[in-house]
Motif scaffolding. Structure first.
Motif: not given
Length: 366
Positions: A278-291
């Motif tokens: 899914d083209p948005e998969a990385i963005a979703r994962l990145r949003a879970l990391f606070k840093g």
């Protein structure tokens, strides 16, 4: 676009980056054969590339049992620490920042590379569908033995010790290599982990070892000097990616809680296509990391500038381009031509294809 955000400083935990162009970890197989220590050639190689905002060292094994390929360096002996100290001193003298990528290959090894011909270890006794290099030839990996609970504790102690050794060697921090089908990812993936204890089965159990490594390394040197590399959508070294987003969502949630310096993701296949379910998969994962988030895989100048300007990434890691362009930051800044890499010299050998790539000679415009 020399004033792009890509070329501005960044603070990643306790790490100070003078720009956001990161040198990715690059296995080059040039350690001293008798003791897996860096040599003078490594000093020259890393010094040449010290203009990177951050250098992530080549994968560096945490113990003799963590080795998977001929001539890869370690960080577990006095000779190795001394060799790396010469490297870090050289990088720091040029104003650079460098972390050690600490590494245990798990089942991606061969008995001929391990002490006394030992079997490799993995979460389960499942042979990796890949090959390794023994210094003379490529060969299938050996059948591993399933590591027991006591062995897991010893590996965790090795990670702790390796992180402390890295600091003793002058590294500014460490990156935990939890990508590309090596030991930590072997625990995470159902295709390589069939355990029925607290380290197998559920997503929670399969991400336990990753969190324990992060916890012990953070305790050793401070979480603000620790980064983690993951490859959620890569089949590297024979792992399968079914259920990857659910798995890696939980993994990232668990490690984000530690206040790490950064998260470094391979976006797609390791060293290959930027293919995602899914083209948005990385963005979703990145949003879970606070840093701080470091993006990696197939970036060129325009893509890197756009990613940082848009906020999709805080920094971008380059691999092959740093092999052939020691002054890559300046070349990207000026949109100058790039040297082509010589693939025949990527692994093993001497200075050819390692420290002999030319720098730009033209003066920087005023």
């Amino acid at each position: 676009m020399t004033d792009a955000k890509l070329f501005t400083p960044l603070k990643a935990g306790a790490l100070s980056l003078r720009n956001r162009v990161v040198m990715a970890p690059l296995t080059r197989n040039r350690a001293r054969p008798r003791d897996d220590a860096p040599i003078d050639l490594h000093v020259d190689y890393y010094r040449q590339r010290a203009s990177a905002g951050l250098i992530i060292s080549e994968g560096t094994q945490i113990s003799p049992m963590g080795k998977g390929y001929a001539w890869t360096p370690g960080i577990h002996s006095p000779a190795q620490i001394d060799g790396w100290r010469a490297v870090t001193d050289a990088v720091h003298a040029e104003g650079g920042t460098i972390v050690a990528q600490i590494w245990h290959v798990g089942r991606v090894s061969h008995s001929s590379l391990l002490p006394d011909g030992a079997q490799p270890v993995g979460p389960s006794a499942l042979t990796a569908a890949t090959r390794t290099f023994d210094g003379e030839k490529f060969m299938p990996t050996s059948e591993p033995r399933a590591i027991d609970i006591g062995g897991i504790g010893r590996v965790l102690a090795n990670y702790h010790h390796a992180a402390m050794n890295a600091r003793s060697a002058g590294f500014d921090g460490v990156e935990i290599h939890a990508a590309n089908g090596y030991l930590i990812e072997q625990f995470m993936r159902a295709s390589s982990n069939t355990r029925t204890d607290a380290y197998g089965g559920s997503v929670e159990n399969r991400t336990r070892f990753l969190e324990e490594v992060v916890a012990t390394v953070s305790e050793a040197i401070g979480a603000d000097r620790v980064g983690v590399r993951l490859s959620p959508f890569s089949h590297a070294n024979g792992v399968e990616i079914d259920g990857a987003e659910e798995l890696y969502s939980r993994a990232i949630e668990r490690i984000s809680a530690y206040g790490l310096a950064y998260l470094h993701l391979v976006e797609g296949e390791t060293g290959g296509e930027r293919s995602l379910p899914d083209p948005e998969a990385i963005a979703r994962l990145r949003a879970l990391f606070k840093g701080v988030y470091i993006a990696n895989n197939g970036y060129d100048r325009e893509m890197a500038i756009d990613a940082v300007e848009s906020g999709a990434a805080d920094a971008v890691a380059f691999g092959k381009l740093f092999i052939s362009n020691p002054d890559l930051v300046e070349r990207l800044r000026r949109d100058a031509p790039l040297n082509a890499p010589d693939r025949d010299t990527f692994y093993g050998g001497g200075a050819k294809g390692y420290t002999d790539y030319p720098f730009l000679t033209e003066p920087t415009p005023a």
